[in-house]
Design an enzyme around this catalytic site. Structure first.
Site, PDB file in Angstrom:
ATOM      1  N   SER A 145      14.820 -26.844  -0.872  1.00 32.46           N
ATOM      2  CA  SER A 145      13.902 -27.541  -1.486  1.00 32.46           C
ATOM      3  C   SER A 145      14.634 -27.874  -2.869  1.00 32.46           C
ATOM      4  O   SER A 145      15.135 -27.213  -3.703  1.00 32.46           O
ATOM      5  CB  SER A 145      12.544 -27.163  -1.653  1.00 32.46           C
ATOM      6  OG  SER A 145      11.768 -27.873  -2.660  1.00 32.46           O
ATOM      7  N   TYR A 158       6.600 -20.066  -3.468  1.00 34.89           N
ATOM      8  CA  TYR A 158       7.534 -21.152  -2.859  1.00 34.89           C
ATOM      9  C   TYR A 158       8.743 -21.372  -3.487  1.00 34.89           C
ATOM     10  O   TYR A 158       9.679 -21.339  -3.012  1.00 34.89           O
ATOM     11  CB  TYR A 158       6.656 -22.514  -2.703  1.00 34.89           C
ATOM     12  CG  TYR A 158       7.413 -23.240  -2.054  1.00 34.89           C
ATOM     13  CD1 TYR A 158       7.183 -23.570  -0.621  1.00 34.89           C
ATOM     14  CD2 TYR A 158       7.917 -24.572  -2.790  1.00 34.89           C
ATOM     15  CE1 TYR A 158       7.997 -24.505   0.212  1.00 34.89           C
ATOM     16  CE2 TYR A 158       8.554 -25.703  -1.886  1.00 34.89           C
ATOM     17  CZ  TYR A 158       8.464 -25.528  -0.616  1.00 34.89           C
ATOM     18  OH  TYR A 158       9.310 -26.517   0.223  1.00 34.89           O
TER      19      TYR A 158
HETATM   20  N1  LIG Z   1       7.629 -32.246   2.632  1.00 40.11           N
HETATM   21  C1  LIG Z   1       8.102 -31.931   1.451  1.00 40.11           C
HETATM   22  O1  LIG Z   1       7.885 -32.745   0.536  1.00 40.11           O
HETATM   23  C2  LIG Z   1       9.060 -30.954   1.409  1.00 40.11           C
HETATM   24  C3  LIG Z   1      10.216 -31.064   0.506  1.00 40.11           C
HETATM   25  C4  LIG Z   1      10.970 -30.025   0.324  1.00 40.11           C
HETATM   26  C5  LIG Z   1      11.211 -29.272   1.370  1.00 40.11           C
HETATM   27  N2  LIG Z   1      10.433 -29.280   2.323  1.00 40.11           N
HETATM   28  C6  LIG Z   1      10.687 -28.126   3.318  1.00 40.11           C
HETATM   29  O2  LIG Z   1      10.773 -28.878   4.643  1.00 40.11           O
HETATM   30  C7  LIG Z   1      10.726 -27.909   5.866  1.00 40.11           C
HETATM   31  C8  LIG Z   1       9.763 -28.511   6.722  1.00 40.11           C
HETATM   32  O3  LIG Z   1       8.502 -28.943   6.418  1.00 40.11           O
HETATM   33  P1  LIG Z   1       7.659 -30.452   6.395  1.00 40.11           P
HETATM   34  O4  LIG Z   1       7.643 -31.052   5.271  1.00 40.11           O
HETATM   35  O5  LIG Z   1       8.061 -31.083   7.615  1.00 40.11           O
HETATM   36  O6  LIG Z   1       6.267 -29.828   6.667  1.00 40.11           O
HETATM   37  P2  LIG Z   1       5.268 -29.945   8.049  1.00 40.11           P
HETATM   38  O7  LIG Z   1       4.110 -29.042   7.615  1.00 40.11           O
HETATM   39  O8  LIG Z   1       5.098 -31.288   8.280  1.00 40.11           O
HETATM   40  O9  LIG Z   1       6.205 -29.405   9.217  1.00 40.11           O
HETATM   41  C9  LIG Z   1       6.374 -27.839   9.234  1.00 40.11           C
HETATM   42  C10 LIG Z   1       6.685 -27.578  10.739  1.00 40.11           C
HETATM   43  O10 LIG Z   1       6.984 -26.166  10.891  1.00 40.11           O
HETATM   44  C11 LIG Z   1       5.840 -25.758  11.763  1.00 40.11           C
HETATM   45  N3  LIG Z   1       5.737 -24.118  11.369  1.00 40.11           N
HETATM   46  C12 LIG Z   1       5.098 -23.807  10.416  1.00 40.11           C
HETATM   47  N4  LIG Z   1       5.321 -22.444  10.284  1.00 40.11           N
HETATM   48  C13 LIG Z   1       5.862 -22.116  11.148  1.00 40.11           C
HETATM   49  C14 LIG Z   1       6.627 -20.757  11.844  1.00 40.11           C
HETATM   50  N5  LIG Z   1       5.759 -19.538  11.299  1.00 40.11           N
HETATM   51  N6  LIG Z   1       7.093 -20.526  12.871  1.00 40.11           N
HETATM   52  C15 LIG Z   1       7.560 -21.822  13.354  1.00 40.11           C
HETATM   53  N7  LIG Z   1       7.240 -23.090  12.881  1.00 40.11           N
HETATM   54  C16 LIG Z   1       6.267 -23.158  11.707  1.00 40.11           C
HETATM   55  C17 LIG Z   1       4.703 -26.627  11.568  1.00 40.11           C
HETATM   56  O11 LIG Z   1       4.036 -26.316  13.059  1.00 40.11           O
HETATM   57  C18 LIG Z   1       5.413 -27.780  11.431  1.00 40.11           C
HETATM   58  O12 LIG Z   1       5.675 -28.361  12.732  1.00 40.11           O
HETATM   59  C19 LIG Z   1      10.046 -26.827   5.205  1.00 40.11           C
HETATM   60  O13 LIG Z   1      10.720 -25.644   5.187  1.00 40.11           O
HETATM   61  C20 LIG Z   1       9.571 -27.237   3.814  1.00 40.11           C
HETATM   62  O14 LIG Z   1       9.469 -26.110   2.676  1.00 40.11           O
HETATM   63  C21 LIG Z   1       9.476 -30.237   2.567  1.00 40.11           C
END
Ligand SMILES: NC(=O)c1ccc[n+]([C@@H]2O[C@H](COP(=O)([O-])OP(=O)(O)OC[C@H]3O[C@@H](n4cnc5c(N)ncnc54)[C@H](O)[C@@H]3O)[C@@H](O)[C@H]2O)c1
Length: 295
Positions: A145, A158
């Protein structure tokens, strides 16, 4: 259509929704076989349907990334279905809860670090090791991130977890170069997903997070603000296209939000200044000219 990805196999953790599913669609449409693992089995079934409707060779596996044994089971199923694996996307992650140093409970730290850090370690030690073993090379993409590039007030757990992902990616990139494995770290700012609703996936062993942390943070409007920021984010499919573009030109750091340059640039400036300060120090300044071991 043929490209460097066609006919190869990708494993994506947290692939049932958000960024993971967008990457599954993008790489699937480039001709990759897609294996998605996710803790949310209902969402996983829906994602499987969506990918298969698009004509993508898909395998889904229930997976909690904190559970090493489940990674081994996923690996067995994936190899039985598609043979060698070439790409690992360590994407699953949770957003934790906004909170001050004092408000953030130890349970919250454990949950966030177990999923966001140990989940990546588990994936790399299992699937990553198999990519190394077959010798054809491949890709490991760790989803960190922008929060891993700069500390974030009131999001210490985080930000620390994502800084660890950046650091592991840098270490592994150096280590796996000889094995023709390109390690990249994806550092998005806000993307429109359900990351602000991460408590939906809380495992039973971390239930105290819900009772303690959420109530306090929500009473300050913390999660409401997080939701608004995530809602303002870029679409996940835009991010997925950016990842393919970046891999095509072998980018080790994959950034998706050029407008964050100033904040990260200020950190770089402070780091550079810290070296200048050390050089000017009467205590250690002379070491600049000494022959000292540099890693
Ligand atoms: N959305 C943002 O703004 C953003 C920004 C920077 C980084 N990220 C990173 O992107 C990645 C994906 O997140 P996202 O934004 O798509 O969120 P999201 O919550 O929409 O998707 C996350 C997915 O991971 C799954 N998940 C959660 N815990 C889990 C576990 N213990 N084991 C297996 N699966 C699990 C969830 O069921 C979901 O399908 C994360 O690592 C998040 O930190 C997101």
């Amino acid at each position: 259509m043929s490209n460097q990805f066609t006919g190869k196999t990708a494993v994506i953790s947290g692939g049932a929704g958000g960024i993971g599913l967008a990457l599954a669609v993008e790489f699937g449409q480039l001709g990759m076989n897609i294996v998605i693992g996710d803790i949310d089995t209902k969402q996983l079934a829906e994602a499987e349907q969506q990918l298969k409707t698009l004509g993508i060779n898909t395998l889904t596996c229930p997976l909690d990334v904190t559970q090493y044994q489940q990674w081994l089971q996923l690996l067995d199923s994936a190899e039985a279905e598609f043979g060698d694996i070439h790409m690992l996307i360590n994407n699953a992650g949770v957003g934790g809860l906004p909170g001050s140093i004092d408000d953030t409970k130890i349970d919250t730290w454990k949950w966030v670090l177990d999923v966001n850090v140990m989940g990546v370690v588990n994936g790399t030690q299992t699937v990553g090791s198999k990519i190394k073993a077959h010798g054809q090379g491949g890709w490991i993409i760790n989803v960190a991130s922008m929060a891993g590039m700069n500390g974030v007030a009131y999001s210490g757990a985080y930000a620390a977890s994502k800084a660890a992902v950046v650091s592991m990616s840098e270490s592994w990139a150096a280590e796996l170069k000889k094995d023709k494995i390109m390690v990249s770290v994806l550092c998005p700012a806000f993307v429109k997903t359900r990351i602000h609703e991460s408590l939906r996936n809380l495992q039973p062993e971390y239930q105290n997070v819900k009772q303690q942390g959420a109530t306090k943070a929500q009473s300050k409007g913390g999660m409401g603000q997080a939701a608004a920021l995530v809602e303002s984010g870029i679409p996940a499919n835009m991010l997925a296209k950016r990842v393919v573009e970046a891999l095509d030109s072998k980018q080790a750091y994959i950034f998706t939000h050029p407008n964050y340059r100033q904040g990260v640039g200020y950190r770089s400036h402070l780091l550079d200044k810290a070296f200048t300060d050390a050089e000017h120090s009467p205590i250690v300044g002379h070491l600049k000219d000494d022959e000292i071991v540099i890693l």
